[in-house]
Scaffold this motif. Structure first.
Motif, mmCIF file in Angstrom:
data_model
loop_
_atom_site.group_PDB
_atom_site.id
_atom_site.type_symbol
_atom_site.label_atom_id
_atom_site.label_comp_id
_atom_site.label_asym_id
_atom_site.label_seq_id
_atom_site.Cartn_x
_atom_site.Cartn_y
_atom_site.Cartn_z
ATOM 1 N N PRO A 88 -15.064 -60.940 11.394
ATOM 2 C CA PRO A 88 -14.437 -59.792 12.051
ATOM 3 C C PRO A 88 -12.919 -59.807 11.878
ATOM 4 C CG PRO A 88 -16.045 -60.840 13.502
ATOM 5 C CD PRO A 88 -15.868 -61.754 12.333
ATOM 6 N N SER A 91 -10.124 -62.418 13.452
ATOM 7 C CA SER A 91 -10.863 -63.534 14.053
ATOM 8 C C SER A 91 -10.534 -64.865 13.404
ATOM 9 C CB SER A 91 -12.374 -63.294 13.944
ATOM 10 O OG SER A 91 -12.790 -63.313 12.576
ATOM 11 N N ASN A 177 -12.020 -70.015 10.271
ATOM 12 C CA ASN A 177 -12.567 -69.307 11.428
ATOM 13 C C ASN A 177 -11.847 -69.807 12.684
ATOM 14 O OD1 ASN A 177 -14.469 -67.997 9.826
ATOM 15 N ND2 ASN A 177 -16.032 -69.556 10.170
ATOM 16 N N LEU A 180 -14.119 -67.014 16.158
ATOM 17 C CA LEU A 180 -15.499 -66.545 16.045
ATOM 18 C C LEU A 180 -16.355 -67.099 17.180
ATOM 19 C CD1 LEU A 180 -14.797 -65.485 13.191
ATOM 20 C CD2 LEU A 180 -17.066 -66.239 12.504
ATOM 21 N N ARG A 181 -17.115 -66.193 17.790
ATOM 22 C CA ARG A 181 -18.042 -66.587 18.843
ATOM 23 C C ARG A 181 -19.411 -66.889 18.231
ATOM 24 N NH1 ARG A 181 -14.628 -62.431 20.959
ATOM 25 N NH2 ARG A 181 -15.940 -60.788 20.079
ATOM 26 N N ASP A 183 -22.294 -65.647 18.590
ATOM 27 C CA ASP A 183 -23.084 -64.503 18.115
ATOM 28 C C ASP A 183 -22.458 -63.804 16.913
ATOM 29 O OD1 ASP A 183 -20.919 -63.385 19.408
ATOM 30 O OD2 ASP A 183 -22.102 -61.957 20.588
ATOM 31 N N GLU A 184 -21.262 -64.240 16.480
ATOM 32 C CA GLU A 184 -20.607 -63.638 15.327
ATOM 33 C C GLU A 184 -20.702 -64.504 14.079
ATOM 34 O OE1 GLU A 184 -16.935 -61.129 17.291
ATOM 35 O OE2 GLU A 184 -16.703 -63.316 17.090
#
Length: 297
Positions: A88, A91, A177, A180-181, A183-184
Motif C-alpha cells: 500500500p 506503507s 515494509n 504493513l499490518r 491483513d495487508e
C-alpha cells in the motif's frame, strides 16, 4: 466517487493518518551536504519502479552518483528473479540509489548488494531497535512475535535489487515494509518493522538512518578498493547472515538444486554449501530456501 476522485483522495496527505508522507525538503537538508555521497533526493507520489526510472536517468545523463529516487508507492516494483513487490502507498520505504564506484575493480561490484544489506540492517537496528538478519544474498529478515507463549516467526521485511546502469554505474533498489499490518501482507512469510515491534515507524527517521549507514559502508568499501576483508564487509556480513550454519536448498539456474549446510561466504560474495557427499559447492546465483538449523534431525 469517480476514478479521478479516488486517485485524488489517495494522493492527499490526510488519506491515511497512520501513514504520513515523507518530508522531501527535510530529507535533503539532513542528507545532502558538500563532500557527501548524496547529491539529490527526489520523492515522487508513485511510479512503476524506482530502479527502472533511475537506470533510465543514468543512461540519458540526467542522474549522477548520489542520486536517490524515492516513491511513496510502486506499482511495478521488482525483486530478485523478477518477482513483484507490491505494498500500500506510504506503507514502506521504496527507493533506489545510483552509485559509480570508479575506484573499485568491476570484479568486486558483486559485493554491492551484500554491502547494501549490511547497511540497511545496521541502519534499521540503530533507528528502530529491531533485531534484523540477512538471508543470502540480500533479503532482510525480522522476527515477528507469535501468540502468547509461541516462538517468533522469521519473516522477510525487505529486499535489495542491483542493476547495472551503463558501463560505470550500478542502481540499487531497496524495499522495506514498515507499517504493513497482518491483513495487508502479500504472503504469509512476509513481515514488517511494525509487526516486529519497531521502536519507531517514522519513515523519515528510518530513511535517514539507512542512507547514512549506506554512505558509511560504501565509503569504507570504496576506500579499500572494494576489498571485502580490508573494509570489514565480509566479516560483518557473515556475522549478520541468518543463512550461515543452516541446512538450505539452493535452487539454481537450469532447474538444478543443491542441498547442504551453508558454511561460509567467500571472497567473491558466493555462498559455500557443504553437501552430504563432502563437496563444498559455491553458489553465486539462485534462490535459497532455509530448511532447518545445522545438525537438527
Amino acid at each position: 466517487m469517480t476514478p479521478r476522485d479516488a486517485s485524488d483522495a489517495n494522493d492527499s496527505r490526510w488519506s491515511d493518518l497512520d501513514r504520513p508522507p515523507l518530508n522531501a525538503a527535510a530529507l535533503r537538508r539532513a542528507l545532502v551536504r558538500e563532500g557527501g555521497l548524496w547529491r539529490e533526493i527526489e520523492v515522487v507520489a508513485r511510479t512503476g519502479s524506482t530502479n527502472t526510472d533511475l537506470v533510465a536517468r543514468a543512461a540519458d545523463g540526467t542522474a549522477d552518483e548520489g542520486a536517490v529516487l524515492v516513491a511513496e508507492e510502486q506499482r511495478a516494483g521488482r525483486g530478485r528473479l523478477d518477482r513483484q513487490w507490491t505494498a500500500p502507498a506510504r506503507s514502506g520505504l521504496f527507493f533506489s540509489v545510483l552509485l559509480r564506484p570508479a575506484e573499485v575493480p568491476v570484479a568486486r561490484w558483486g559485493w554491492l548488494p551484500l554491502l547494501t544489506g549490511v547497511a540497511v540492517a545496521t541502519g534499521l537496528a540503530r533507528a528502530a531497535g529491531v533485531d534484523t538478519a540477512l538471508k543470502w544474498p540480500n533479503d532482510l529478515l525480522v522476527t515477528v512475535p507469535g501468540p502468547a507463549g509461541a516462538a517468533g516467526a522469521e519473516r522477510k521485511a525487505g529486499g535489495i535489487l542491483a542493476e547495472r546502469a551503463g558501463a560505470d554505474g550500478v542502481v540499487i533498489g531497496i524495499g522495506i515494509n514498515v507499517t504493513l499490518r497482518e491483513d495487508e501482507l502479500p504472503v504469509p512469510a512476509a513481515g514488517s518493522l511494525a509487526l516486529a515491534g519497531a521502536a519507531t515507524t517514522d519513515r523519515d527517521t528510518l530513511l535517514r538512518a539507512v542512507l547514512r549507514s549506506l554512505e558509511e559502508w560504501y565509503g569504507r568499501w570504496r576506500r579499500a578498493g572494494g576489498d571485502p576483508v580490508a573494509s570489514g564487509l565480509q566479516e560483518t556480513y557473515a556475522a549478520g547472515c541468518a543463512t550461515l550454519g543452516r541446512v538450505v536448498r539452493a535452487e539454481l539456474p537450469g532447474d538444478r538444486s543443491v542441498t547442504g549446510e551453508a558454511v561460509a561466504v567467500d571472497g567473491d560474495g558466493r555462498l559455500i554449501l557443504a553437501t552430504a557427499d563432502g563437496v563444498r559447492e559455491p553458489v553465486g546465483a539462485g534462490d535459497i530456501v532455509h530448511l532447518r538449523p545445522a545438525g537438527e534431525e
